[in-house]
Scaffold this active site. Structure first.
Site, PDB file in Angstrom:
ATOM      1  N   HIS A  83      23.992  20.895  -4.589  1.00  0.00           N
ATOM      2  CA  HIS A  83      23.529  21.826  -3.562  1.00  0.00           C
ATOM      3  C   HIS A  83      22.100  21.528  -3.119  1.00  0.00           C
ATOM      4  CE1 HIS A  83      21.978  24.384  -7.020  1.00  0.00           C
ATOM      5  NE2 HIS A  83      21.017  24.613  -6.151  1.00  0.00           N
ATOM      6  N   ASP A 219      27.929  20.262 -10.303  1.00  0.00           N
ATOM      7  CA  ASP A 219      26.885  20.419  -9.279  1.00  0.00           C
ATOM      8  C   ASP A 219      25.797  19.357  -9.453  1.00  0.00           C
ATOM      9  OD1 ASP A 219      25.164  21.303  -7.343  1.00  0.00           O
ATOM     10  OD2 ASP A 219      25.073  23.366  -8.029  1.00  0.00           O
ATOM     11  N   SER A 627      16.703  24.591  -9.722  1.00  0.00           N
ATOM     12  CA  SER A 627      17.927  23.867  -9.404  1.00  0.00           C
ATOM     13  C   SER A 627      17.648  22.368  -9.479  1.00  0.00           C
ATOM     14  CB  SER A 627      18.403  24.224  -8.000  1.00  0.00           C
ATOM     15  OG  SER A 627      18.880  25.535  -7.957  1.00  0.00           O
TER      16      SER A 627
END
Length: 710
Positions: A83, A219, A627
């Site tokens: 992402h 991810d 992230s």
């Protein structure tokens, strides 16, 4: 009288195996080093941060200013989340080459794809400059005067800082402006896409599973940093070569088990851990519900179109993810605040603070802070809700209103000078070209019709049939000519005529009141931070996240979200197949992955059970910006990739509770499995240093020997 300064390094803490906090890596010696080792770490503070020698911090890069990445090979290969690289993957995608749907893997350096404006920034060193920044700042100055003095001092410090010509400087405030650090940085702007799994792996579970455990999402994405022949930052060039890092992270094949030590190293964005109870209550009861309702309305429209049209799916993939991420996060934040009783806990802390003020004779010095914060938060509430609604409706959920909002700046620029107008127009044209590349007028109109009633009773969706701003050609024609010609055409446009009164009202009624009250609140919260650390020095204080490099440590742990429910800390490939729904937007599984599962063709990427781990939980204190952060084991090896938190644990931006708060990481073995067995990108595996650090593992020597041959 000088502002009271707290010397944080001299605060005495009781050392125990505590968790929570985002700690400055240059200040780990002492309490933090002892805490980490009590949790199982074998690392010293210098292993993590060292100016003179290679250390873990040299492998950690700020990815495009919003995520984290880490170097995992001697050739500048970096790992981050799917992402985090989503917009780059999207920008290279088309109906003919749908990298979002099918994935992308460069099989050699020449196939790696350059990315305009993408950068990775490393920290060279960190210096405490608190004394220099606060030099000459006194308590009898106004807030504006104090800010101006700190600003001029910071500018002088940055200019005087010792650095190389290609390095940059920045000064950041910590502890609500009670402490300041100088960062010397290096930014690399030639960063190329190397590999990404299909969204059915990288975004498996999509919105349904987002912020939720158990997760089964791969991810991750891979990029490579390029540098000039001297290994220095350089703009994109075919002559650039793979970057040679000072340090890169070995990747562990041993993985993790419950209670193993984990450290997450990255660039957390923003937290507010020291807000008063009244502020948290306002967030939970007023601000979050306003934003959630608006985004919910927008997502229903976007999701419906994305599920039925591949072109729209590609165009809106990044926008949908951005809108949905915060929408669901805020819901979880509210749940966590309620479950943990955070507001009540904050009120109890404030009562103890008030009690100690009396006991220590400090009521005259600090006694007015909390009552004044209570008053100001009540006064700002209505305008804060209105401002939140404006931001969500006009700037974040649809496309046409942000364009018109930016065009409104043209009028102000034209009033200043023709040169200022032309500069502003060029900036708007550049933004528009990016917007219209992924614009669909039908979707945008429906989003507009869905969100506008949540802000105003005066909704006119007919503007979409009357405006020039539903396509790039029409927009560019409006912007042709000198300033008077452009402004005349702009003010004759139906959409601009409709939007302009809302913009004027925002700037004349909403924003002025917010800007009047918010600085007062910020100043009081700075004083409250100072007071807390003086009045309750035995408490454990860590600085709020502010986009700078931090260390957070904890353990692999399951958790109990509600009565009679316990979640194990690891998930497996079996769970992917259990969730599999053929053709589903969120839970489809690629045929190749199904085949590997059916054959149990897992290679060396299993744990002791013979299964492939996919994700795991930890007690690391993370937030947005973490992230892509590496999850590092007790020996300094990569064991996972941080990408999410559990739903209730999103409250950790305001209040961290080790019983509830969990971060979610992709297991490194799943990443390797996908790269090797699914993508067939063995050359990328060969670049990495694979290790088995856990004692007694029979494969340790074999892996090291295999690495030595490469």
């Amino acid at each position: 009288m000088r502002i009271f300064r707290i010397l944080f390094l001299f605060i005495a803490f009781q050392v125990s195996a505590q968790q929570g906090g985002m700690w400055i890596p240059s200040l780990l010696q002492g309490m933090n080093e002892d805490e980490m080792q009590s949790l199982g770490s074998k690392l010293s503070a210098k292993d993590i941060y060292d100016v003179n020698n290679s250390s873990l911090k040299d492998a950690i890069g700020h990815f495009n200013g919003g995520c984290t990445s880490e170097v995992i090979s001697s050739k500048g290969l970096i790992l981050t989340n799917h992402h985090c690289g989503f917009s780059q993957i999207q920008s290279h995608s088309s109906l003919e080459n749908d990298y979002l749907k099918d994935g992308f893997w460069a099989m050699n350096l020449s196939e790696e794809l350059p990315n305009k404006s993408l950068f990775v920034e490393f920290i060279v060193r960190i210096e405490d400059v608190t004394q220099q920044v606060l030099n000459g700042v006194t308590s009898d100055m106004s807030d504006r005067e104090q800010q101006s003095k700190r600003g001029s001092n910071s500018t002088a410090i940055e200019k005087a800082a010792k650095k190389e010509d290609w390095q940059d400087t920045k000064i950041k405030a910590f502890y609500k402006g009670n402490q300041y650090f100088l960062f010397i940085t290096e930014r690399y702007s030639d960063v190329r896409l190397v590999g990404a799994p299909p969204s059915s792996i990288g975004k498996f579970g999509s919105d349904t599973d987002n912020w939720v455990w158990p997760r089964h999402t791969g991810d991750f994405s891979l990029f490579r940093i390029y540098a000039d022949k001297n290994n220095r930052p350089a703009e994109y060039s075919k002559d650039n070569v793979p970057f040679k890092p000072r340090h890169f992270l070995p990747v562990s094949l041993d993985g993790v088990s419950e209670d193993d030590f984990t450290m997450v190293f990255g660039f957390p964005g923003t937290t507010d851990e020291y807000l008063p109870a009244v502020a948290i209550a306002q967030t939970v009861e007023k601000i979050n519900p306003t934003a959630i309702a608006i985004r919910d309305a927008a997502l229903k429209v976007i999701d419906a179109h994305m599920k039925t049209d591949d072109q729209i799916r590609i165009q809106y993939a990044s926008k949908q993810a951005r809108i949905a991420n915060a929408w669901k996060k805020w819901q979880g934040e509210n749940l966590g605040i309620e479950k943990s009783g955070a507001i009540g806990i904050k009120k109890a802390q404030e009562a103890e603070f008030t009690k100690q003020l009396k006991a220590k004779g400090l009521e005259n010095k600090y006694g007015k802070i909390l009552p004044e914060l209570e008053r100001l938060y009540h006064e700002i509430e209505a305008v804060n809700v209105k401002r939140t609604g404006f931001m969500e409706v006009f700037l974040r959920t649809n496309e046409i209103t942000p364009m018109l909002f930016n065009l409104a700046q043209l009028e102000g620029a034209a009033a200043h000078s023709e040169a200022a107008f032309e500069k502003q127009r060029d900036a708007n044209i550049g933004r528009m070209k990016g917007v219209y590349k992924n614009y669909n007028a039908t979707v945008d109109k429906e989003v507009f019709e869905a969100v506008m009633p949540l802000y105003t009773d005066h909704v006119d969706s007919s503007i979409y049939e009357k405006t020039a701003f539903t396509n790039l050609d029409g927009a560019l024609k409006v912007l042709e000519g000198n300033s008077s010609e452009v402004l005349q055409k702009l003010n004759n446009d139906a959409a601009y005529q409709y939007i302009k009164p809302f913009i004027i009202a925002f700037y004349t009624e909403v924003e002025p009141k917010f800007q009047e009250l918010n600085p007062q609140i910020n100043s009081l919260e700075q004083q409250y931070m100072t007071a807390l650390m003086e009045v309750l020095p035995e408490q454990r204080y860590f600085p709020d996240a502010n986009g700078t490099l931090r260390v957070t440590y904890g353990k692999v742990k399951g958790y109990e979200p509600r009565d009679a429910v316990y979640y194990e800390p690891l998930t497996y490939l079996d769970g992917v197949m259990e969730k599999y729904i053929p053709g589903d937007y969120e839970f489809d599984v690629p045929e190749k992955l199904q085949e590997l599962y059916a054959k149990k063709d897992y290679g060396q990427y299993t744990d002791a059970t013979g299964k492939v781990p996919v994700c795991f939980l930890g007690t690391n204190h993370t937030t947005g910006g973490n992230s892509g952060s590496p999850a590092i084991d007790a020996h300094g090896n990569l064991v996972g990739l941080n990408f999410d938190r559990v739903w209730e644990g999103t409250m950790s931006d305001i209040y961290y509770d080790p019983e509830i708060c969990r971060n979610i990481m992709v297991d490194a073995r799943y990443i390797l499995f996908i790269i090797d067995k699914y993508a067939g990108a063995q050359h990328l595996i060969d670049e990495m240093s694979l290790v088995r650090p856990k004692p007694g593992n029979k494969q340790t020597k074999k892996v090291k020997k295999a690495k030595a041959k490469r």
